[in-house]
Enzyme design. Structure first.
Site, short mmCIF file in Angstrom:
data_model
loop_
_atom_site.label_atom_id
_atom_site.label_comp_id
_atom_site.label_asym_id
_atom_site.label_seq_id
_atom_site.Cartn_x
_atom_site.Cartn_y
_atom_site.Cartn_z
N LYS A 30 0.83 -1.22 0.00
CA LYS A 30 0.00 0.00 0.00
C LYS A 30 0.86 1.25 0.00
CE LYS A 30 -4.29 -1.84 1.80
NZ LYS A 30 -5.25 -1.91 2.88
N LYS A 61 -4.23 -10.29 -6.54
CA LYS A 61 -5.49 -10.49 -5.81
C LYS A 61 -6.61 -9.62 -6.37
CE LYS A 61 -6.33 -8.49 -1.93
NZ LYS A 61 -6.35 -7.90 -0.59
N LYS A 74 -11.15 -4.53 -4.28
CA LYS A 74 -12.26 -3.58 -4.47
C LYS A 74 -11.77 -2.27 -5.05
CE LYS A 74 -12.01 -2.98 0.52
NZ LYS A 74 -12.10 -3.88 1.58
P1 TYM Z 1 -10.38 -6.41 3.66
O1 TYM Z 1 -11.47 -5.42 3.84
O2 TYM Z 1 -9.32 -6.11 2.69
O3 TYM Z 1 -10.99 -7.80 3.31
C1 TYM Z 1 -12.01 -8.39 4.11
C2 TYM Z 1 -11.93 -9.88 4.11
O4 TYM Z 1 -12.07 -10.39 2.77
C3 TYM Z 1 -10.94 -11.17 2.43
N1 TYM Z 1 -10.61 -10.92 1.01
C4 TYM Z 1 -10.42 -11.87 0.11
N2 TYM Z 1 -10.49 -13.21 0.20
C5 TYM Z 1 -10.26 -13.92 -0.93
N3 TYM Z 1 -9.95 -13.37 -2.12
C6 TYM Z 1 -9.87 -12.03 -2.25
N4 TYM Z 1 -9.58 -11.50 -3.43
C7 TYM Z 1 -10.12 -11.22 -1.11
N5 TYM Z 1 -10.13 -9.88 -0.88
C8 TYM Z 1 -10.44 -9.72 0.42
C9 TYM Z 1 -9.82 -10.68 3.35
O5 TYM Z 1 -8.83 -11.64 3.53
C10 TYM Z 1 -10.58 -10.39 4.61
O6 TYM Z 1 -10.78 -11.55 5.36
N6 TYM Z 1 -7.81 -5.41 7.82
C11 TYM Z 1 -8.88 -6.19 7.26
C12 TYM Z 1 -10.21 -5.96 7.96
C13 TYM Z 1 -10.14 -6.15 9.43
C14 TYM Z 1 -10.17 -7.40 10.11
C15 TYM Z 1 -10.05 -7.06 11.49
C16 TYM Z 1 -10.25 -8.73 9.71
C17 TYM Z 1 -10.04 -5.16 10.33
N7 TYM Z 1 -9.98 -5.72 11.61
C18 TYM Z 1 -10.02 -8.06 12.47
C19 TYM Z 1 -10.24 -9.71 10.69
C20 TYM Z 1 -10.11 -9.38 12.05
C21 TYM Z 1 -9.07 -5.81 5.80
O7 TYM Z 1 -8.76 -4.72 5.38
O8 TYM Z 1 -9.72 -6.74 5.07
#
Ligand code: TYM
Length: 334
Positions: free
Chosen positions: A116, A198, A201
């Site tokens: 990032k 990956k 969004k």
């Molecule tokens: P974020 O918002 O990027 O993604 C949310 C969840 O979706 C999964 N994910 C994916 N899985 C498979 N293929 C993909 N292309 C894909 N894109 C996203 C991510 O692995 C995630 O599980 N920091 C985290 C959010 C967060 C969080 C937490 C998660 C904040 N606090 C505490 C677990 C526990 C994030 O930005 O995920």
């Protein structure tokens, strides 16, 4: 089982864009499946979102849209606690304490920080650097046993475990040691246009991403345009055939079929037939979610009510842990 005897889950999604099929397969499908056996906390991580500049009105809207998408995917507010991270101040309070237990090197080696900060070189802020400590706080406040996430979050989970162990060792047992829960299929959905990276969004190329509110025709077109390779055999081989393997992964999730069965089904057929079939099944898989999303989003008051109740429940649990932490570090409590 009542709430006390059930193990606990916490997970979250950052509302920095419209959710994708990756969020569904990597996270939310598991969340839905786990609701009956676990005491679940599902959070919209708006505080994480501001590590990149956000338009305030858009962030507010996307935060509510993300909550609506949780419900549309099948999260039940009767079974699970849904809340907005910034509604529970304990998250930032614990982050401060845990930041005094985190080495600079531990944050600077995080893959997501490196990616990032390269992508947004104009805004490499301290929040982006300490973001994994906020994530550790999210998890540890709820004494979570399991954290269902996609593969990209594994490294953050390792840091969370290290911080928990360090704090427990320095004082005494305070935090439960959380385990990541990562599915075999769907934990890493790749971009349709560049299957070596990956699906995200925030990808600028809209054809690379299947959004959960895409209409069936749009989903089908995106899949038909997906990048594959020149050798027209349907075979699961991530290294040599990343595009085809990614589509097989989506097909497997939409139909429940195994990879060998999918290979058999398309033996001797070309990519045209394969893509048309994947497009059909994936579009049908998304359709009820996008329809439900539209329905739920139209009732903002109900959504706000669910999130207010969730914040209250979450605060109660989070504050209990925070009080323990404050006592252990030596803060005065009258
Ligand atoms: P974020 O918002 O990027 O993604 C949310 C969840 O979706 C999964 N994910 C994916 N899985 C498979 N293929 C993909 N292309 C894909 N894109 C996203 C991510 O692995 C995630 O599980 N920091 C985290 C959010 C967060 C969080 C937490 C998660 C904040 N606090 C505490 C677990 C526990 C994030 O930005 O995920």
């Amino acid at each position: 089982m009542d709430i006390v005897s059930k193990p606990t889950i916490l997970s979250g999604i950052t509302p920095s864009g419209i959710l994708t099929i990756g969020h569904l397969t990597g996270a939310m499908l598991n969340w839905v499946r786990m609701q009956d056996e676990y005491n679940c906390y599902y959070m919209i991580a708006d505080m994480h979102a501001i590590t990149a500049r956000q338009n305030p009105a858009e962030l507010r809207q996307r935060t509510l849209d993300t909550a609506a998408m949780f419900l549309a995917a099948g999260i039940s507010p009767e079974k699970s606690t849904l809340f907005i991270q910034s509604h529970v101040p304990a998250h930032s309070e614990l982050t401060w304490v845990l930041s005094t237990f985190t080495g600079m090197g531990e944050c600077s080696k995080m893959t997501q920080f490196k990616d990032k900060s390269q992508k947004h070189s104009e805004n490499v802020n301290v929040g982006l650097f300490t973001y994994p400590i906020l994530m550790a706080s999210d998890i540890l406040l709820y004494q979570a046993d399991l954290v269902p996430v996609g593969e990209d979050q594994k490294q953050h989970l390792e840091l969370t475990r290290n911080l928990a162990q360090r704090f427990n060792h320095h004082y005494s047992d305070t935090f439960k040691m959380p385990e990541p829960y990562i599915s075999k299929v769907g934990a890493r959905v790749m971009s349709l246009q560049d299957p070596t990276s990956k699906m995200s969004k925030s990808d600028e190329n809209q054809n690379a991403t299947i959004f959960l509110n895409d209409k069936p025709e749009v989903v089908k077109n995106k899949i038909k345009r997906a990048v594959t390779d020149s050798d027209a055999t349907v075979k699961f081989d991530v290294e040599n055939k990343p595009g085809v393997s990614n589509l097989m992964q989506l097909y497997s999730i939409a139909t429940g079929m195994s990879f060998p069965d999918i290979e058999k089904m398309f033996d001797g057929k070309g990519y045209g037939d394969f893509k048309a079939e994947v497009a059909e099944k994936v579009a049908e898989f998304i359709r009820p979610i996008s329809e439900k999303f539209a329905e739920i989003s139209s009732d903002k008051n109900k959504l706000k009510e669910i999130l207010s109740v969730g914040a209250e429940k979450a605060s109660y649990v989070a504050n209990k842990t925070l009080r323990k932490v404050y006592k252990k570090v030596g803060f005065v409590n009258f």
